[in-house]
Design an enzyme around this catalytic site. Structure first.
Site, PDB file in Angstrom:
ATOM      1  N   MET A 158     -18.865  38.653  27.825  1.00 35.71           N
ATOM      2  CA  MET A 158     -19.013  39.630  26.695  1.00 35.71           C
ATOM      3  C   MET A 158     -17.742  39.966  26.138  1.00 35.71           C
ATOM      4  O   MET A 158     -17.419  41.267  25.574  1.00 35.71           O
ATOM      5  CB  MET A 158     -19.969  40.823  27.229  1.00 35.71           C
ATOM      6  CG  MET A 158     -21.260  40.339  27.672  1.00 35.71           C
ATOM      7  SD  MET A 158     -22.121  41.941  27.784  1.00 35.71           S
ATOM      8  CE  MET A 158     -21.509  42.795  29.110  1.00 35.71           C
ATOM      9  N   GLY A 159     -16.587  39.231  26.329  1.00 35.45           N
ATOM     10  CA  GLY A 159     -15.418  39.436  25.859  1.00 35.45           C
ATOM     11  C   GLY A 159     -14.661  40.519  26.493  1.00 35.45           C
ATOM     12  O   GLY A 159     -14.845  40.671  27.879  1.00 35.45           O
TER      13      GLY A 159
ATOM     14  N   HIS B 254     -12.359  35.993  33.846  1.00 33.35           N
ATOM     15  CA  HIS B 254     -13.256  35.024  32.936  1.00 33.35           C
ATOM     16  C   HIS B 254     -12.103  33.698  32.851  1.00 33.35           C
ATOM     17  O   HIS B 254     -12.530  32.592  32.725  1.00 33.35           O
ATOM     18  CB  HIS B 254     -13.017  35.303  31.407  1.00 33.35           C
ATOM     19  CG  HIS B 254     -13.866  36.891  31.556  1.00 33.35           C
ATOM     20  ND1 HIS B 254     -13.447  38.049  31.234  1.00 33.35           N
ATOM     21  CD2 HIS B 254     -15.100  36.848  31.681  1.00 33.35           C
ATOM     22  CE1 HIS B 254     -14.305  39.053  31.163  1.00 33.35           C
ATOM     23  NE2 HIS B 254     -15.396  38.124  31.503  1.00 33.35           N
TER      24      HIS B 254
ATOM     25  N   GLN C  71     -28.931  44.356  27.675  1.00 33.11           N
ATOM     26  CA  GLN C  71     -28.580  44.571  28.967  1.00 33.11           C
ATOM     27  C   GLN C  71     -27.896  45.959  29.254  1.00 33.11           C
ATOM     28  O   GLN C  71     -27.602  46.038  30.573  1.00 33.11           O
ATOM     29  CB  GLN C  71     -27.777  43.440  29.556  1.00 33.11           C
ATOM     30  CG  GLN C  71     -26.437  43.111  28.918  1.00 33.11           C
ATOM     31  CD  GLN C  71     -25.745  42.107  29.604  1.00 33.11           C
ATOM     32  OE1 GLN C  71     -26.010  41.117  28.844  1.00 33.11           O
ATOM     33  NE2 GLN C  71     -24.949  42.269  30.237  1.00 33.11           N
TER      34      GLN C  71
ATOM     35  N   LYS D 246     -18.509  38.077  41.382  1.00 33.06           N
ATOM     36  CA  LYS D 246     -18.528  39.848  41.295  1.00 33.06           C
ATOM     37  C   LYS D 246     -19.849  40.104  40.852  1.00 33.06           C
ATOM     38  O   LYS D 246     -20.390  40.998  41.814  1.00 33.06           O
ATOM     39  CB  LYS D 246     -17.463  40.225  40.248  1.00 33.06           C
ATOM     40  CG  LYS D 246     -17.466  41.582  40.134  1.00 33.06           C
ATOM     41  CD  LYS D 246     -16.752  42.033  38.944  1.00 33.06           C
ATOM     42  CE  LYS D 246     -17.627  42.017  37.782  1.00 33.06           C
ATOM     43  NZ  LYS D 246     -17.994  43.156  37.188  1.00 33.06           N
TER      44      LYS D 246
ATOM     45  N   GLN E 170     -26.572  39.077  39.658  1.00 32.87           N
ATOM     46  CA  GLN E 170     -26.970  38.439  38.465  1.00 32.87           C
ATOM     47  C   GLN E 170     -26.901  36.846  38.577  1.00 32.87           C
ATOM     48  O   GLN E 170     -27.779  36.007  38.100  1.00 32.87           O
ATOM     49  CB  GLN E 170     -25.908  38.941  37.426  1.00 32.87           C
ATOM     50  CG  GLN E 170     -25.886  37.962  36.083  1.00 32.87           C
ATOM     51  CD  GLN E 170     -24.994  38.584  35.175  1.00 32.87           C
ATOM     52  OE1 GLN E 170     -24.930  39.568  34.653  1.00 32.87           O
ATOM     53  NE2 GLN E 170     -23.771  37.755  34.964  1.00 32.87           N
TER      54      GLN E 170
ATOM     55  N   VAL F 284     -11.809  36.816  40.918  1.00 33.26           N
ATOM     56  CA  VAL F 284     -10.451  37.213  40.915  1.00 33.26           C
ATOM     57  C   VAL F 284     -10.095  38.631  41.336  1.00 33.26           C
ATOM     58  O   VAL F 284     -10.961  39.526  40.448  1.00 33.26           O
ATOM     59  CB  VAL F 284     -10.023  36.510  39.540  1.00 33.26           C
ATOM     60  CG1 VAL F 284      -8.523  37.098  39.436  1.00 33.26           C
ATOM     61  CG2 VAL F 284      -9.961  35.225  39.416  1.00 33.26           C
TER      62      VAL F 284
ATOM     63  N   LEU G 280     -11.916  41.977  39.398  1.00 37.86           N
ATOM     64  CA  LEU G 280     -11.675  42.602  38.163  1.00 37.86           C
ATOM     65  C   LEU G 280     -13.039  42.700  37.119  1.00 37.86           C
ATOM     66  O   LEU G 280     -13.794  42.110  37.468  1.00 37.86           O
ATOM     67  CB  LEU G 280     -10.759  41.408  37.276  1.00 37.86           C
ATOM     68  CG  LEU G 280      -9.406  41.262  37.563  1.00 37.86           C
ATOM     69  CD1 LEU G 280      -8.509  39.814  37.081  1.00 37.86           C
ATOM     70  CD2 LEU G 280      -8.531  42.365  37.001  1.00 37.86           C
TER      71      LEU G 280
ATOM     72  N   SER H 115     -14.074  44.011  33.196  1.00 35.67           N
ATOM     73  CA  SER H 115     -13.552  44.576  31.725  1.00 35.67           C
ATOM     74  C   SER H 115     -13.574  46.181  31.739  1.00 35.67           C
ATOM     75  O   SER H 115     -12.782  46.712  30.933  1.00 35.67           O
ATOM     76  CB  SER H 115     -14.467  43.531  30.432  1.00 35.67           C
ATOM     77  OG  SER H 115     -14.215  42.439  30.560  1.00 35.67           O
TER      78      SER H 115
END
Length: 277
Positions: free
Chosen positions: A30-31, A37, A61, A149, A153, A176, A184, A186
């Protein structure tokens, strides 16, 4: 790195790329790209797959409209980061491509539901599986890379691929982590200065708990641990649970188990899981 803005450009690329008999490695995101990522892209390129990242902030979502509106959007930085790790192509799907019948999600997977995040985020995983199915049918990958993470899901998407009988290999990749031991995310970009201090204090307590669990799981009280987190400034705790990583049932042993945590630091929901073996 090729940047693709619609299905026509994607199909044109694949028509040329398939002639080279390359396998496609898909990295859905999702950027707001971070090292987690990028580690997935690196896994794909190391295997010599044609590495295709996607960026699509999926509305269905998000069960909180404010969360959707404030989700970090950093397109230029994302492109630079992906280009730096030799990602082959980046695809920005349109909403019409992901939801040709309108912006609605459907329930496809029944396994691993009504627990953990699904219990606290109604409809979230229906949105996830709906958009992932669209991505898989649009990009036709041979391999897909997901981080651990979002472990629930990951399990649900594995079930989705089995249910749809898709000949796709799902690669589960270790998280990570930051120096404080937390995976990590976002959403950490939305932390205030005070949130970061609370976050680090909680990370310290989580690391202490993991050590105690590994030494003697029966001597640990998760209720006491929740109280400690709240004393350190956590706004809300959805769950702290030990579950078997195969079937996500409750576990009272460290064997093949993980500690699952979901909590709010400020307005940011922090989720993570920690191997106990």
């Amino acid at each position: 790195m090729q940047i693709l803005r619609n299905r026509k450009e994607l199909d044109h690329l694949f028509a040329r790329m398939r002639k080279k008999d390359l396998q496609v490695g898909l990295i859905p995101t999702m950027g707001s790209i971070h090292e987690g990522h990028l580690s997935l892209v690196k896994k794909s390129t190391q295997n010599k797959f044609f590495s295709l990242a996607t960026i699509y902030i999926n509305p269905t979502q998000f069960n909180d409209k404010e969360d959707y509106l404030h989700y970090p959007r950093e397109e230029e930085k994302d492109i630079e980061k992906l280009r730096a790790v030799n990602c082959d192509a980046l695809y920005f799907p349109t909403q019409e491509e992901m939801y040709p019948k309108g912006l609605k999600s459907k329930k496809t997977v029944d396994e691993f539901r009504n627990i953990l995040c699904d219990k606290f985020r109604p409809g979230h995983f229906d949105g996830v599986t709906t958009v992932v199915e669209s991505l898989l049918r649009t990009t036709h990958p041979d391999h897909v890379f997901f981080g651990e993470k979002d472990f629930q899901q990951l399990k649900i998407i594995q079930s989705l691929c089995q249910r749809l009988k898709l000949n796709i290999e799902i690669h589960a990749c270790p998280s990570v982590r930051l120096r404080n031991g937390i995976s990590l995310s976002s959403r950490f970009n939305n932390f205030s200065e005070n949130d970061r201090k609370v976050f680090d204090k909680c990370a310290y307590q989580i690391n202490l708990l993991i050590t105690k669990l590994k030494n003697d799981i029966d001597a640990v009280s998760l209720s006491d641990f929740k109280s400690i987190l709240k004393q350190r400034g956590v706004k809300k705790i959805d769950y702290t649970e030990i579950r078997d990583e195969e079937n996500l049932s409750f576990s009272n042993t460290c064997n093949k188990s993980r500690l699952f945590i979901a909590m709010y630091v400020g307005d940011v929901r922090v989720i993570d899981n920690f191997i106990l073996y």
